[in-house]
Design a protein around this motif. Structure first.
Motif, PDB file in Angstrom:
ATOM      1  N   TRP A   7       0.438  -0.807   0.230  1.00  0.00           N
ATOM      2  CA  TRP A   7       0.283   0.030   0.037  1.00  0.00           C
ATOM      3  C   TRP A   7       0.942   1.349   0.103  1.00  0.00           C
ATOM      4  N   MET A   8       0.901   2.076  -0.556  1.00  0.00           N
ATOM      5  CA  MET A   8       0.893   3.470  -0.741  1.00  0.00           C
ATOM      6  C   MET A   8       0.630   4.855  -0.402  1.00  0.00           C
ATOM      7  N   THR A   9       0.551   6.036   0.078  1.00  0.00           N
ATOM      8  CA  THR A   9      -0.560   6.743  -0.085  1.00  0.00           C
ATOM      9  C   THR A   9      -0.054   6.818  -1.063  1.00  0.00           C
ATOM     10  N   GLU A  10      -1.538   8.186  -1.077  1.00  0.00           N
ATOM     11  CA  GLU A  10      -1.567   9.121  -2.459  1.00  0.00           C
ATOM     12  C   GLU A  10      -0.261  10.121  -2.829  1.00  0.00           C
ATOM     13  N   SER A  11      -0.418  10.670  -2.291  1.00  0.00           N
ATOM     14  CA  SER A  11       0.901  11.688  -1.993  1.00  0.00           C
ATOM     15  C   SER A  11       2.347  11.028  -1.980  1.00  0.00           C
ATOM     16  N   GLU A  12       2.578  10.122  -1.845  1.00  0.00           N
ATOM     17  CA  GLU A  12       3.823   8.859  -1.709  1.00  0.00           C
ATOM     18  C   GLU A  12       4.508   9.133  -0.406  1.00  0.00           C
ATOM     19  N   SER A  13       4.160   9.442   0.441  1.00  0.00           N
ATOM     20  CA  SER A  13       5.324  10.237   1.433  1.00  0.00           C
ATOM     21  C   SER A  13       5.690   8.646   2.032  1.00  0.00           C
ATOM     22  N   ILE A  44     -10.463  -0.871   6.201  1.00  0.00           N
ATOM     23  CA  ILE A  44      -9.683  -0.383   4.998  1.00  0.00           C
ATOM     24  C   ILE A  44      -9.506  -1.187   3.932  1.00  0.00           C
ATOM     25  N   HIS A  45      -9.120  -2.284   4.865  1.00  0.00           N
ATOM     26  CA  HIS A  45      -9.197  -3.878   3.370  1.00  0.00           C
ATOM     27  C   HIS A  45     -10.049  -3.698   2.447  1.00  0.00           C
ATOM     28  N   ASP A  46     -11.591  -2.777   2.686  1.00  0.00           N
ATOM     29  CA  ASP A  46     -12.627  -2.586   1.575  1.00  0.00           C
ATOM     30  C   ASP A  46     -12.766  -1.131   0.702  1.00  0.00           C
ATOM     31  N   ALA A  47     -11.429   0.342   0.851  1.00  0.00           N
ATOM     32  CA  ALA A  47     -11.159   0.917   0.916  1.00  0.00           C
ATOM     33  C   ALA A  47     -11.552   0.847  -0.689  1.00  0.00           C
ATOM     34  N   ASP A  48     -11.599   1.209  -1.650  1.00  0.00           N
ATOM     35  CA  ASP A  48     -10.852   0.944  -2.771  1.00  0.00           C
ATOM     36  C   ASP A  48     -10.772   2.236  -3.859  1.00  0.00           C
ATOM     37  N   SER A  49     -10.802   3.944  -2.952  1.00  0.00           N
ATOM     38  CA  SER A  49     -10.048   4.875  -3.305  1.00  0.00           C
ATOM     39  C   SER A  49      -9.855   5.674  -2.113  1.00  0.00           C
ATOM     40  N   GLY A  50      -8.477   6.533  -2.764  1.00  0.00           N
ATOM     41  CA  GLY A  50      -7.706   7.640  -1.232  1.00  0.00           C
ATOM     42  C   GLY A  50      -6.508   6.471  -1.070  1.00  0.00           C
ATOM     43  N   MET A  51      -6.478   5.436  -1.651  1.00  0.00           N
ATOM     44  CA  MET A  51      -4.609   4.859  -1.168  1.00  0.00           C
ATOM     45  C   MET A  51      -4.494   3.751  -1.931  1.00  0.00           C
ATOM     46  N   HIS A  52      -3.045   4.418  -2.560  1.00  0.00           N
ATOM     47  CA  HIS A  52      -2.769   2.818  -3.717  1.00  0.00           C
ATOM     48  C   HIS A  52      -2.781   1.696  -3.182  1.00  0.00           C
ATOM     49  N   LYS A  53      -3.276   0.727  -3.572  1.00  0.00           N
ATOM     50  CA  LYS A  53      -2.843  -0.621  -2.978  1.00  0.00           C
ATOM     51  C   LYS A  53      -2.620  -1.313  -4.470  1.00  0.00           C
ATOM     52  N   TRP A  54      -1.734  -1.901  -4.668  1.00  0.00           N
ATOM     53  CA  TRP A  54      -1.260  -3.389  -5.563  1.00  0.00           C
ATOM     54  C   TRP A  54      -2.259  -3.960  -6.048  1.00  0.00           C
ATOM     55  N   ALA A  55      -3.716  -4.108  -5.271  1.00  0.00           N
ATOM     56  CA  ALA A  55      -4.559  -4.997  -6.024  1.00  0.00           C
ATOM     57  C   ALA A  55      -5.307  -4.294  -6.977  1.00  0.00           C
ATOM     58  N   PHE A  56      -5.074  -3.040  -6.961  1.00  0.00           N
ATOM     59  CA  PHE A  56      -5.716  -1.999  -8.046  1.00  0.00           C
ATOM     60  C   PHE A  56      -4.801  -1.404  -9.877  1.00  0.00           C
ATOM     61  N   ASP A  58      -4.405   0.368 -11.755  1.00  0.00           N
ATOM     62  CA  ASP A  58      -4.030   1.666 -11.794  1.00  0.00           C
ATOM     63  C   ASP A  58      -2.845   2.170 -10.925  1.00  0.00           C
ATOM     64  N   SER A  59      -3.335   1.201  -9.633  1.00  0.00           N
ATOM     65  CA  SER A  59      -1.435   2.155  -8.648  1.00  0.00           C
ATOM     66  C   SER A  59      -0.142   1.011  -9.403  1.00  0.00           C
ATOM     67  N   GLN A  60      -0.403  -0.296  -9.665  1.00  0.00           N
ATOM     68  CA  GLN A  60       0.486  -0.892  -9.813  1.00  0.00           C
ATOM     69  C   GLN A  60       1.866  -0.138 -10.186  1.00  0.00           C
ATOM     70  N   PRO A  61       1.467   0.381 -11.790  1.00  0.00           N
ATOM     71  CA  PRO A  61       3.035   1.282 -12.461  1.00  0.00           C
ATOM     72  C   PRO A  61       3.278   2.630 -11.331  1.00  0.00           C
ATOM     73  N   LYS A  62       2.746   3.256 -10.396  1.00  0.00           N
ATOM     74  CA  LYS A  62       2.579   4.155  -9.728  1.00  0.00           C
ATOM     75  C   LYS A  62       4.179   3.384  -8.063  1.00  0.00           C
ATOM     76  N   ILE A  63       3.502   2.466  -7.529  1.00  0.00           N
ATOM     77  CA  ILE A  63       4.166   1.757  -6.931  1.00  0.00           C
ATOM     78  C   ILE A  63       5.491   1.054  -7.185  1.00  0.00           C
ATOM     79  N   LYS A  71      11.581   5.284  -3.617  1.00  0.00           N
ATOM     80  CA  LYS A  71      11.113   7.583  -3.608  1.00  0.00           C
ATOM     81  C   LYS A  71      10.976   7.823  -2.675  1.00  0.00           C
ATOM     82  N   SER A  72      10.627   6.587  -1.555  1.00  0.00           N
ATOM     83  CA  SER A  72       9.984   6.942  -0.377  1.00  0.00           C
ATOM     84  C   SER A  72      10.219   6.405   0.146  1.00  0.00           C
ATOM     85  N   TYR A  73       9.968   6.702   1.785  1.00  0.00           N
ATOM     86  CA  TYR A  73      10.093   5.861   2.594  1.00  0.00           C
ATOM     87  C   TYR A  73       9.608   4.496   2.704  1.00  0.00           C
ATOM     88  N   ALA A  74       9.895   3.744   2.933  1.00  0.00           N
ATOM     89  CA  ALA A  74       9.085   2.199   3.040  1.00  0.00           C
ATOM     90  C   ALA A  74       9.855   0.776   4.347  1.00  0.00           C
TER      91      ALA A  74
END
Length: 272
Positions: A7-13, A44-56, A58-63, A71-74
């Protein structure tokens, strides 16, 4: 293979590798809050927006780009293998899930039939021999992990080192791995190392334990569930977890770590 469970924050913090049964609901909500100034309404496991998750998709290239470029603290969070497998048993095997049904449909009937496990029900107040049933569940967990039968291992009881390693094997690097048992200290060390759009005051964050309250309460101290054979099975399944994350195999009653986690050791041993 990519970065499953990441999982990654949308801000990529910050980037987080989820390890099931290790405070992941609370961590996910803190990440969500740090971007949006409010908690997600629901699990939060049901959240399908507001956060990047590998399961989405669209999020995979960004992650991928973020993690491989570091690029970010992991970070990730781990837990004592004895209490984690016990928690999995009470939550996933004995408990009624959020949808009002048993976990994975036919799993519990299979365990009752093949392993003689009892789980009780809300109607009888979950009255059953917890110790006997748990030890039989341990045999099942070992069979799934060792021989992948009668089914593949479930993410909730497969070894933490397996979850943690996929991140490393595909080019990720952890900046921090902390213990559930020292959650506030560990989570604070993550927050101190990153900049978030919204500040987080940890002492104001509720604990999001999504597995609470829908199954039997543990009736005995942790150590009562583990006789000599059970401890042997636990070590067979979770040897790397004890070694890398510095938990005490010899004493199931001691849930606290006994040494500091060596991140270089984790990367070397799980990156092979």
């Amino acid at each position: 293979m990519g970065f499953p469970g990441t999982w990654m924050t949308e801000s990529e913090s910050v980037v987080y590798r989820v390890v099931p049964k290790c405070a992941c609901s609370t961590i996910g909500q803190i990440m969500f809050f740090s971007d949006h100034g409010k908690f997600f309404d629901g699990d939060i496991h049901d959240a399908d927006s507001g956060m990047h998750k590998w399961a989405f998709e669209d999020s995979q290239p960004k992650i991928t780009e973020n993690v491989q470029g570091h690029k970010s603290y992991a970070f990730t969070c781990v837990r004592n293998p004895y209490t984690r497998i016990l928690s999995s048993f009470f939550d996933k095997i004995c408990g009624i899930q959020r949808n009002g049904r048993r976990y994975r449909g036919n799993l519990v009937p299979l365990l009752i039939q093949k392993y003689g496990i009892e789980v009780g029900s809300p109607e009888d107040g979950f009255e059953f021999d917890q110790i006997k049933s748990f030890r039989r569940f341990l045999l099942f967990a070992r069979d799934t992990i060792r021989w992948r039968r009668p089914m593949d291992p479930d993410i909730h009881w497969s070894a933490m080192s397996g979850h943690v390693s996929t991140f490393i094997l595909n080019g990720g690097t952890y900046d921090n791995i902390f213990w559930t048992e020292k959650f506030n200290e560990g989570m604070q060390s993550v927050l101190d190392a990153i900049e978030t759009p919204v500040g987080v005051k940890l002492d104001k964050v509720p604990r999001f334990n999504e597995s609470e309250g829908h199954g039997p309460k543990r009736a005995h101290p942790v150590e009562d569930y583990f006789d000599d054979l059970s401890m042997h099975l636990v070590y067979e399944i979770y040897k790397k977890d004890f070694q890398l994350f510095k938990y005490d195999f010899e004493d199931p009653s001691n849930k606290m770590p006994v040494a500091e986690i060596d991140l270089d050791e984790v990367h070397a041993k799980l990156g092979e």
